[in-house]
Every structure is written in structure tokens, then in C-alpha cells.
Scaffold this active site. Structure first.
Site, PDB file in Angstrom:
ATOM      1  N   GLN A 140      -7.206  15.006   3.876  1.00 12.30           N
ATOM      2  CA  GLN A 140      -6.562  14.175   2.870  1.00 12.30           C
ATOM      3  C   GLN A 140      -7.339  14.162   1.558  1.00 12.30           C
ATOM      4  OE1 GLN A 140      -6.071   9.633   3.266  1.00 12.30           O
ATOM      5  NE2 GLN A 140      -4.013  10.487   3.279  1.00 12.30           N
TER       6      GLN A 140
ATOM      7  N   ARG B 289      -2.440  10.766   6.532  1.00 11.85           N
ATOM      8  CA  ARG B 289      -2.647   9.362   6.896  1.00 11.85           C
ATOM      9  C   ARG B 289      -2.162   8.450   5.785  1.00 11.85           C
ATOM     10  NH1 ARG B 289      -6.514   5.530   5.719  1.00 11.85           N
ATOM     11  NH2 ARG B 289      -7.870   6.999   4.634  1.00 11.85           N
TER      12      ARG B 289
ATOM     13  N   ARG C  85      -0.295   9.767  -0.161  1.00 12.03           N
ATOM     14  CA  ARG C  85      -1.402  10.405  -0.869  1.00 12.03           C
ATOM     15  C   ARG C  85      -1.233  11.911  -1.013  1.00 12.03           C
ATOM     16  NH1 ARG C  85      -6.234   6.863   1.992  1.00 12.03           N
ATOM     17  NH2 ARG C  85      -5.822   4.975   0.809  1.00 12.03           N
TER      18      ARG C  85
ATOM     19  N   HIS D 202     -11.069  12.937   0.938  1.00 17.58           N
ATOM     20  CA  HIS D 202     -11.262  11.546   1.329  1.00 17.58           C
ATOM     21  C   HIS D 202     -11.305  11.346   2.836  1.00 17.58           C
ATOM     22  CE1 HIS D 202     -11.125   7.256   0.971  1.00 17.58           C
ATOM     23  NE2 HIS D 202      -9.939   7.137   1.515  1.00 17.58           N
TER      24      HIS D 202
ATOM     25  N   HIS E 159      -7.506  12.071  -1.687  1.00  9.94           N
ATOM     26  CA  HIS E 159      -7.080  10.796  -2.269  1.00  9.94           C
ATOM     27  C   HIS E 159      -6.798  11.060  -3.743  1.00  9.94           C
ATOM     28  CE1 HIS E 159      -7.085   6.652  -3.588  1.00  9.94           C
ATOM     29  NE2 HIS E 159      -7.146   6.250  -2.346  1.00  9.94           N
TER      30      HIS E 159
ATOM     31  N   LEU F  40     -14.373   6.505  -5.087  1.00 10.33           N
ATOM     32  CA  LEU F  40     -12.974   6.166  -4.852  1.00 10.33           C
ATOM     33  C   LEU F  40     -12.535   4.988  -5.710  1.00 10.33           C
ATOM     34  CD1 LEU F  40     -10.432   6.399  -2.925  1.00 10.33           C
ATOM     35  CD2 LEU F  40     -11.520   4.601  -1.607  1.00 10.33           C
TER      36      LEU F  40
ATOM     37  N   GLU G 102      -6.405   2.643  -3.699  1.00 14.20           N
ATOM     38  CA  GLU G 102      -4.959   2.636  -3.833  1.00 14.20           C
ATOM     39  C   GLU G 102      -4.444   1.245  -4.176  1.00 14.20           C
ATOM     40  OE1 GLU G 102      -3.186   5.450  -1.160  1.00 14.20           O
ATOM     41  OE2 GLU G 102      -1.928   3.855  -0.377  1.00 14.20           O
TER      42      GLU G 102
ATOM     43  N   PHE H  59       0.841  -1.186   0.000  1.00 18.08           N
ATOM     44  CA  PHE H  59       0.000   0.000   0.000  1.00 18.08           C
ATOM     45  C   PHE H  59       0.881   1.243   0.000  1.00 18.08           C
ATOM     46  CE2 PHE H  59      -4.422   1.455   0.723  1.00 18.08           C
ATOM     47  CZ  PHE H  59      -5.064   0.428   0.063  1.00 18.08           C
TER      48      PHE H  59
END
Lengths: 133, 247, 578
Positions: free
Chosen positions: C230, C388, C285, C353, C232, C242, C245, C116
Site C-alpha cells: 500500500q 487495506r 488509498r 505505508h 499512502h 505520514l 487520512e 475514513f
């Protein structure tokens, strides 16, 4: 539960003709109705057995009775309901039976096909017994 | 107007109305608009008093099931343009009591869901220190399909038996019971069988098959129920033939 | 049903249900109320796709997970909390496995993990690409077996009842009937999630209005780090849906209109055919979203009806892998974009996000008000710092849901006092709601005010901010608060009055928007997701600290700073792509 704050919800009763709204609903009702005709065929079979048991004359009388147009039509309708029930039943088989071979599920159409094959073999056997044997 | 579509939206206000009525609204319908966008347009721009549920608008939360032109649909995944030139009729989900406008009472579903014990049942808990239960991808596939249920209740709305027989547990709850029965980690299938066959529950289903057709997640509840019937039938046959094995 | 419980949870998503289960398992005598404005399985946890981070492989270590998290958060994370978090995460994920969560597996049956963004090792547990959905349903279904869990489904909380610095419960509206009730409790845990709907273009569901943040803020608990929002990098245009990722973790490329993997121009490493951890598309991100803005400035983005986009290329991954590991992505693209990622490029752009900030809590979810706890996205512990890392939030809801549950249960068991003052408060609140939100057609439409707020936030508090735009936004929001006082309400029914709920949600969002803008205005540096064009560098001397924003009695904001806890990783440069 909380009467003060629980105004009546609207419940729409199902219409008497709900089963005409969709082809699948109709098929469902026809399958339900088929039980009546299957019951008739059972009765018909029992009458046949009784007639055979009472001797030739009785059997001949039964055959004459069966040849009446009304009974022929009734039996043709009954047969088509039985076939309809059998087909929908076999099509349902893959849903009810999930068979795994080497950890892979056997595709549904193969399971249905094997049922049809068994049906054909059984019918053939009966036909051979009745007509040929 | 050719850039607008007519939405006929069911309205019901329990304080006053005895019956559902239909109100018409003209809304735009660009290619990317779903039915829910049309409803939001009405609520935001035309009539703030329209009530309906929605949340994720990506087909996963299960809130926005309604009847669109007679079919149970997730309104966030049903495009307005597909109904052009209209009109398109939006009604609450069938087979559930209507609370208000497009909002139905789902309490019955929640009770039935709980009744089938949709959780992992173990005779003995495995301690965390012993790590995970091993489960191969093939074992996962045994139940994976039934675990995809988003509880949108479209299947219950499509099922005439659910509408006719208030005792019938319904496609979604049975599929979720099967989700656990077929999970190799679960040991509770016996308990669930008692619940479902006691109830006259599953035997209500006569395989209309509509539940599987309308399911947005391809869960195939109809298949789950037929499999369950087979299991239940085998089980009662076994206990009939071998009563000494007990229950 | 009795309206008093030992512990009351506001919100029935992942954090709330995890807390409920924890309390039910530790002390079956405690009565637990789950008060949620939607049925729990509708909660927004359901939309999480990619996975949940927790170290399980032998070649991985807790320290590496902690370091990735801390550097990913641009050193604004409290390192003691992060250390505790990475240690407890694997156990929590395993516990969920024991509850039946259908985690994806290796051929031998062990838990599978995937790479990730911003993570140096594979440690993200996943259930194909519907991880949040499976986690939420597993938790919800598990919660059904506890008799001590009482659900208040579709009850909307409007106020925390506070007396002398201690929280005694909430006031809530039952949507179905419209009745307004006080529900009292020994302890309250806020688990309401984020506030993405403050912005116009977001992955967040309609229900994400910052309810819990505003409730706590109004009750006197400070919010922390609200400026860190955040984006994304990969959302579908128009819908904001979304695209996980995990698409990039499985090897997807981000390309601009020239077909170049443009991230190489932004210090994120060199393009390799296979995914490289902490590099290129697997960078954090904030960096990826910032790179998008720069590409747009260079004219390298593709223009569409819904703004500029870049492309996510999955074609080289092949149909089999996409079907097995990213089926939901394919489903979403086919349904909403009429695009098949097996053969076509997916248009994507950054989308709001996640909120790194939230109600300021300690490691046990305790806020500065006695008896009030918070867990999940609504809270700021802080393990997410200024940015994050993907897949930390699903673990966070479990770890901190459980911790807050334990702490709240303990508090409620030892503090059984009640307050009569709060019942008077509840009566006042009932009057306020009845008067304030009855039919009124004189003012502006809710949607108009909401649109203006969202536009203001996007323009001023987006990926790049400036002091000038932020102070303008602060004025606009202040004015919107005034205009909101006379907002139009057309619906005067008691039954399922969603217009009244929308108005209350807008009030929450206006509060949250004000804290975001005011926090961002005062942080004169650039760190993680907070990028100031007028202060482009990180300033550890002044701002290695959490922003705490308090509400003053007159409604204005007061900001103070709290130093970050550093244990073993002194602030350093964030390096990716090596």
C-alpha cells in the site's frame, strides 16, 4: 546479573559544580540555600521576643546589636532570599493548583496573580498594624 | 568546508574504554536534515561501528533522545542547520549509565515506571456488555496532557535530582501516575499514593522545572509533581486530623 | 530468567501486547515471553495516527463494514475472516476503552467516531490524531501489571527453531550484552509488523524490516499476497512522514498545481465542499495513489527538490478544528516542513505505508507450521485483500492479536513436548552468527547494498509495475543476495552492536524483497494495489486467488495459488463517488 556478558557501564558522576551549568539549576540551589536564611530569621525573631520579654534595657540592647552593619547586611540578604523564595513559590502555585471554573481550567497567570494579590494584602495589613495602627 | 558541519560524537566501548572520548566527523547539513540524519550519515558512510538508538524519526517513538550541545533533545526533531557553523556535540543522555557510545541503560526508568502502577485500576470491572465508561471531553482534558508522555526520558536527563538521588521516581513516571489518578475511570489513586509517598519518591523534587522545559510533548511533568505533592500533603493532613477515617 | 516459556511472542507492538494480555488473562499459569528488538513502547504501532475501525453507531452495520472492506480490498479478502473481524472489532476497541485508552469523545461522553477513506459510514474510533500512540501505550502499560509476562527487551530474533514441522522457539541476540541464546516455547507468535523499509520512501520506522516474514519464510511457512503494497497518498516529501487520512476525513482537499481537486478526473466522484463518504478524497488509498501518478504524467504536479508533489489543503477547516482533531499533523508540518496547515498548503506525495501480504495464516493466526502463529501486519489472514482500508489495521492488531494469543495458549497447553534436536540447531546458529558477522572489511557497505535494493524496489515494484521491470528486479535482487555474503562489518564489539543487527535486517529485507518481486511478477493482472501496465485489467478467472510463495531448499521461490473464500459478496466492480 550476567557477569560474563555484562561489561561495565560508564557512569558519569555529576560534577561538583553542576548547579552552575544552567540558570534554572542555580535558581534551584539558591532556593534550597534560602532555607538557611529563613532559619536565621526565625532565630532572629526568637532573640527579639526574648529581648522584649526581658524588659526595655534588653530590648534597646537588641536594637543596637541589630543595627550593626554586619547584621543589617545579613538581614538584607535574608530578606532577599525570602522574597526570592516567595516569588518562585507563587510562580509555582499554578502548577500545583489546577482550578476549574465552569469546566474550564483557570489560566495559570490568574492563579499566580491571586497569590501575589493575597501577599500584597497581607503585607499591607501587617504594615498598617506596625506603622499606622 | 562550508557545506559540512563537524559532529563531535561521544564514543564509549565498555570492553576497552574507561572514559568517554569524542570522535569528530564531517557531515553535510542540508536544511531538512535533523541531527539523526547526520548520525545515520556517519553510520552508513563513514563509520559503521557507531551505536545509537532510533526508530520512527517523527518524534513519537521516543528512542532517539541524546544530549545535543549540552541539552537533552530528540535527535529526530533537532535540525543540524540550527547548530551551524558548528561544531555540534552529541553525547548520551545524562543521568543514565552509558552502555555503549550514545546508548544508555534505561532499566532504572522501566522499573520506576512499573512501580507507580501505570494502568487503569478499578474496584470492580465494568462488563463489556455495558458499553463504554462515559467521559466528556472536559473530563478527558483533565488527564490528556499527562497521557502524551512518549517515555523519551529527556526529563529525567534534565533533572538534577534524578541524577543525584537514585531513589527519586523521576518526572516521567510521576506524570504517568498522575495520568491515571486524574482519569475519572480510575480508582487506584490510593494505591499509587502509597507507592509514591512511601518511597520518599515525590518529595525529592524541589521544582527545578527543567523537566517541563525539555519535554518535547509539553507534558509538564513538573506541574504533575507539584499537583501530586499537594494531593499527598492534603491526604496526610486528613489522616492526621481524622485518624478514624483510616487508610 | 528461565529460557523456556509457554508462549513466546516475537515483537512487542500492538498485536504482540494484545496477545500477551489475552494469554495472561485467560490462563495466569502460562509463562509468556515478549521478545522484541526494541522496548515495546518504541514499536511502530506508535506512529499510527488516524484511528481504528469498529461499528458502533445505530445507523451503521457489520455488513456495511464488511462490504467496504471487501470492495476496498478488490475482492481478494477472505470473506469469512472479514465477517469475523468486523464483528469482533468493536468489542476489542471497547475493551481498550476499559483499559484506559483516551478515545476522543462526543460532548455527552460517548465514544466519538470519524469518517475514513473507503468507508461508507463513520466508524473510525480515534484518539485525536495519535491513535496508535495511545493504543500502544495503553496496551504496554496494561501489560506491566501481569507477572506472567516476561519481557526480553532489545533482543533480536535471528532464527525460528523448527523440528519436524513444529516450532519450538527462537534463537535471539541480546543487544546489550551480545549473548546469543535459545529461548524455547510451546508456541511462538510472530508480531513483528511490516517491511516498509524495503523501499526507499516509506512512512515505516527504521525497525520495519520484515523480520517475522523472513523468519517464517526461512522456516518453511509460505507468505501470502506479498505483491500487494500500500502506498499512502499523503506523505511529506523527503521524510516520508505520514499525514493521516483523517485530514481528508475532516474535510481536507487534494489539489494539483492548477488548484483543481483532480480526483474528480479519476472516477472518484464530484467535488463537494463537505466530505462525502466513499468519494473523492475519501476514496481508497490505492486509487488515490494511482491518480497521483497520472497527474504527474499529465504535468499537473508541482516539482520540488524531493520529486513531484500535490497539495493537501486544510486551510478552510479553521484553526480550532485543526487544533482539536489534527494537532499532530499541525505539529509535524510546522516541525518538519516549516509550514502551518492553518494558512498554508501541505506538499504531499504517495509513500510506501503498509504490507497487505504476510505470513499466510488462518483466522486464528495459525500458520502452516505447527506451533507457529502470526498476527498483525506481519500476517496475511486475509482481511485486507489487495488494498487495506485506512483504520482497519489498528483494529486488526487487536482482533487477531487476541485470537492468535488464545490459539497459541491452547496449543502450548496441550503440546508440552520438547525437542532436543533444536538445541543442536541453536548451537549451529550461534556459530553461524559468530563467524558470519565478525569484523570484515573486504566487501561492500551495508548501506550501499540497502540503497540498491530500495532503488530496485521503487523502480520495479512501485505503484505501477511491468513484467519486464519485475524480472529485471528479480535478477538484481538475486545478485544482491550474493554480494551480501561478503558485506563489510566494521564493528566487532559484543556490546550493542547495531551494525551486526543492520546486516541481519538487510538479510531479512532481501528475502522479503524477493518474495514481493516474484509474487508480483507472476500475478498477470491488475488488482487493488498491484497495477501491471502490461496487464491493466482484473482477471477473476485466473487470479481470484491468494499468492502463496514458498522458499525452496536451494533458496529459490515457488509460487502457488489458493482460492479466495467468498461468502456473501460475489466479485463486482469497485464503485466510488456515487
Amino acid at each position: 546479573m550476567y557477569t560474563n556478558y555484562h561489561p561495565r557501564w560508564h557512569r558519569k558522576p555529576m560534577s561538583t559544580y553542576w548547579w552552575l551549568e544552567r540558570r534554572s539549576y542555580l535558581a534551584f540551589i539558591l532556593r534550597e540555600v534560602s532555607s538557611v536564611f529563613i532559619a536565621w530569621l526565625v532565630v532572629f525573631l526568637m532573640l527579639l521576643v526574648r529581648a522584649v520579654g526581658r524588659g526595655d534595657a534588653s530590648y534597646q540592647q537588641f536594637l543596637d546589636w541589630s543595627a550593626r552593619p554586619l547584621l543589617v547586611v545579613l538581614n538584607i540578604v535574608s530578606l532577599s532570599f525570602v522574597v526570592f523564595h516567595a516569588i518562585t513559590w507563587f510562580n509555582l502555585a499554578p502548577k500545583a493548583m489546577v482550578v476549574y471554573v465552569r469546566q474550564r481550567p483557570v489560566p495559570g497567570h490568574l492563579i499566580a496573580a491571586s497569590n501575589y494579590l493575597a501577599w500584597a494584602v497581607a503585607s499591607g495589613l501587617v504594615a498598617w498594624l506596625v506603622l499606622g495602627g | 568546508m562550508n557545506d559540512r558541519i563537524t559532529m563531535q560524537v561521544a564514543r564509549y566501548l565498555p570492553e576497552g574504554d574507561a572514559e568517554l572520548s569524542y570522535q569528530e566527523y564531517e557531515v553535510p547539513y542540508p536544511r531538512e536534515w535533523v541531527v539523526l540524519d547526520g548520525l545515520n550519515y556517519i553510520k552508513d558512510r563513514l563509520d559503521g561501528s557507531l551505536s545509537y538508538r532510533w526508530s520512527c524519526r517523527m518524534g513519537i517513538c521516543g528512542s532517539c533522545g541524546m544530549t545535543v550541545n549540552g541539552e537533552p533533545k530528540l535527535t529526530c526533531a533537532t535540525f543540524l542547520a540550527d547548530y551551524a557553523p558548528g561544531p555540534v556535540r552529541i553525547e548520551p543522555l545524562q543521568n543514565f549509565p552509558v552502555i555503549r557510545d550514545l546508548v544508555v541503560d534505561t532499566g532504572d526508568f522501566m522499573r520506576k515506571l512499573t512501580s507507580v502502577k501505570p494502568w487503569l485500576i478499578r474496584e470492580e470491572e465494568k462488563p463489556l456488555s455495558e458499553g463504554e465508561h462515559l467521559q466528556t471531553p472536559a473530563e478527558l482534558d483533565q488527564y490528556k496532557q499527562y497521557s502524551m508522555c512518549i517515555n523519551c526520558m529527556l526529563c529525567c536527563a534534565a533533572c538534577p535530582v534524578y541524577g543525584l538521588d537514585s531513589e527519586f521516581v523521576g518526572p516521567a513516571a510521576i506524570a504517568l501516575a498522575q495520568r491515571y489518578n486524574l482519569d475519572g475511570r480510575d480508582q487506584g489513586s490510593k494505591l499509587r499514593l502509597d507507592v509514591l509517598s512511601d518511597h520518599e519518591g515525590i518529595w525529592g523534587c524541589t521544582f527545578v522545572g527543567e523537566c517541563s522545559k525539555v519535554c518535547p510533548e509539553n507534558v509538564d511533568p513538573a506541574g504533575a509533581i507539584q499537583r501530586y505533592k499537594l494531593t499527598a500533603a492534603m491526604d496526610s493532613l486528613k489522616s492526621f486530623l481524622m485518624p478514624w477515617r483510616g487508610s | 530468567m528461565s529460557n523456556h516459556h509457554d508462549v513466546l511472542l516475537v515483537g512487542g507492538g500492538g498485536a504482540g501486547l494484545r496477545a500477551a494480555i489475552e494469554i495472561a488473562e485467560t490462563n495466569s499459569h502460562l509463562s509468556i515471553a515478549v521478545v522484541s528488538k526494541v522496548y515495546p513502547m518504541r514499536s511502530h504501532t506508535v506512529s499510527a495516527e488516524g484511528g481504528a475501525a469498529g461499528v458502533i453507531r445505530d445507523d451503521d452495520s457489520l455488513d456495511e463494514h464488511a462490504y467496504d472492506t471487501i470492495s476496498g480490498g478488490d475482492w481478494l479478502c477472505d470473506q469469512d475472516s472479514v465477517e469475523m473481524f468486523v464483528e469482533e472489532a468493536p468489542r476489542e476497541l471497547l475493551r481498550l476503552e476499559h483499559s484506559g485508552c483516551p478515545w476522543s469523545r462526543e460532548p455527552d461522553g460517548q465514544i466519538a467516531v470519524r469518517a475514513f477513506g473507503g468507508m461508507k459510514n463513520k466508524r473510525t474510533w480515534f484518539a485525536a490524531d495519535k491513535t496508535g500512540f495511545h493504543m500502544l501505550h495503553t496496551l504496554f502499560q496494561t501489560s506491566l501489571k501481569y507477572k506472567s509476562v516476561v519481557r526480553y527487551d532489545e533482543w533480536f530474533v535471528t532464527k525460528l527453531l523448527v523440528d519436524d514441522g513444529r516450532v519450538y522457539g527462537v534463537v535471539a541476540i541480546e543487544l546489550m550484552s551480545g549473548r546469543i541464546e535459545a529461548i524455547t516455547a510451546g508456541a511462538v507468535i510472530l508480531c513483528t509488523g511490516g517491511c516498509g523499509r524495503v523501499f526507499p520512501f516509506t512512512t515505516n520506522a527504521n525497525i520495519k524490516n520484515g523480520d517475522g516474514m523472513s523468519l517464517a519464510y526461512r522456516a518453511g511457512a509460505p507468505l501470502a499476497d506479498m505483491e500487494f503494497i500500500q502506498y499512502h497518498p499523503t506523505g511529506l516529501p523527503f521524510t516520508g512522514i505520514l499525514i493521516t487520512e483523517a485530514t481528508r476525513a475532516e474535510g481536507g482537499y487534494l489539489i494539483n498545481k492548477n488548484g483543481d481537486r483532480y480526483l474528480q478526473d479519476y472516477g472518484l466522484g464530484k467535488p463537494e465542499p463537505k466530505p462525502v463518504l466513499r468519494s473523492m478524497e475519501l476514496g481508497p488509498r490505492d486509487r488515490l495513489s494511482q491518480a497521483f501518478v497520472k497527474e504527474v504524467e499529465k504535468g499537473h504536479a508541482v516539482d520540488t527538490d524531493f520529486g513531484p508533489v500535490v497539495h493537501l489543503d486544510l486551510r478552510h477547516l479553521g484553526e480550532e478544528l485543526i487544533n482539536r482533531k489534527l494537532p499532530f499533523v499541525r505539529e509535524l508540518c510546522l516541525k518538519y516542513e516549516n509550514i502551518d496547515p492553518v494558512t498554508e498548503l501541505i506538499p504531499v506525495r504517495p509513500v510506501v505505508h503498509y504490507m497487505m501480504g504476510g505470513v499466510h495464516t488462518d483466522m486464528n493466526g495459525a500458520t502452516s507450521l505447527a506451533g507457529l502463529y502470526a498476527a498483525g501486519e506481519v500476517a496475511c489472514v486475509s482481511i485486507n485483500g489487495a488494498n487495506r482500508l485506512g483504520s482497519n489495521s489498528l483494529s486488526e492488531i487487536l482482533v487477531f492479536g487476541a485470537r492468535a494469543g488464545r490459539a497459541a495458549a491452547e496449543y502450548a497447553s496441550s503440546h508440552t513436548d520438547t525437542s532436543t534436536a533444536v538445541l543442536a540447531q541453536a548451537a549451529d546458529e550461534r556459530n553461524r552468527l559468530q563467524q558470519r558477522f565478525t569484523r570484515k572489511r573486504s566487501g561492500e557497505r551495508i548501506a550501499d547494498l540497502r540503497d540498491e535494493m530500495q532503488k530496485t524496489m521503487e523502480q520495479s515494484a512501485g505503484i505501477y509495475r511491468s513484467g519486464e521491470s519485475l524480472s529485471q528486479a528479480a535478477d538484481t535482487l538475486h545478485e544482491l543476495q550474493d554480494r551480501f555474503a561478503s558485506v563489510t562489518i566494521e564493528d566487532d564489539s559484543r556490546t550493542f552492536n547495531t551494525e551486526r543487527i543492520s546486516a541481519l535486517e538487510l538479510a531479512y529485507m532481501l528475502d522479503v524483497a524477493e518474495t514481493i518481486v516474484n509474487s508480483a511478477l507472476r500475478r498477470e493482472e491488475s488488482r487493488g494495489a498491484h497495477q501491471r501496465t502490461d496487464f491493466p485489467a482484473r482477471d477473476d478467472k485466473r487470479y481470484l486467488a491468494h499468492t502463496l510463495i514458498h522458499r525452496e531448499p536451494d533458496g529459490s521461490c515457488r509460487v502457488e495459488y489458493l482460492p479466495v473464500t467468498i461468502t456473501r459478496w460475489p466479485p463486482a466492480e469497485r464503485i466510488y463517488g456515487t
